[in-house]
Design a protein around this motif. Sequence first.
Motif: not given
Length: 306
Positions: A28, A31, A33-38, A41
């Motif tokens: 994270v 990146e 901008e990335a979502n933690v859940v994404d 996954k």
Amino acid sequence: GKFAISGALCAAVSHAILTPLEVVKTKVQMEPEANVVDVVKETFSMGPTALFRGIGPTAAGFFVGGSMSFGLTELFRRLFAETVGPSNAVLYEVPIVISASIAAVIFACIGVVPFEAVRIKLQSDDNFADGLVGGFQRLSEENGLVGFYEGLGAILFKEIPFALCKFAVFDAACSQIYDRYPAAREALTTALIVSVIGGAISGAVSAIVSHPADTVLTTLYSGGEGGGDGTGDNENDVDRSDLLAAVRRITDERGVQGLFAGLVPRMIFAASLLALEFLLYDYLKVLLGVSPDDLGQYLDVLGTFR
């Protein structure tokens, strides 16, 4: 000796168990901008073992750091107490403990930072190396011995504020609990539970205070935004020894919020870490024959390292 070994094992095992949180946090930070859940996954899609990438340098580094932190804290505490004299040692017990812990964590950081350099490289670049040995070999070939310590300033700016904040918040949290439930002081088991709760709270708060330096450390060693290859030889690169330049690059490209990328996973990590180490120590002190009287010192030392 047994006390240092129990501390080293606690630090190594607890950090190893929580490696998945470090992996997610590091990705994270790379990146924002990335979502933690994404991110979770995506990492799982590469196979469950991807969540434990970097476990080798993590366990080895904190075994070394844990043993140094525990042993040196006791050494410095005795040294400082002898320096100020018996009466002042009692009067200034808390400042002596904090000073000893800070001195110890400085030396512990020197022991840990090469392993942290390899861990960050492994977790931020899936193609960097296969593990601890391969990571050390490649980093040594690319940057030489000095390259392992170029992030020392960043890790000190992370660990020292963490330790100071942890002491203050831990004491305040435990005091509040004991004020409401005075009987909790009377038994070792309930006192341990209070310490676990206080440690978890202080760990989460301390993670917030020290997180900007953790982000800088990650970007410096990963070669991400604000990091480059660490040599400072081109316009897209920042010398790892110039922490202010790295901070400016991160804030220019991501804004101030960029310094707090990956904060939630790290807060969970820090809170879980303290709880795990308390529980592990309770088991190891029996297994290794460490006296229950050492528990108070152990609680002090826990405040020094992430």
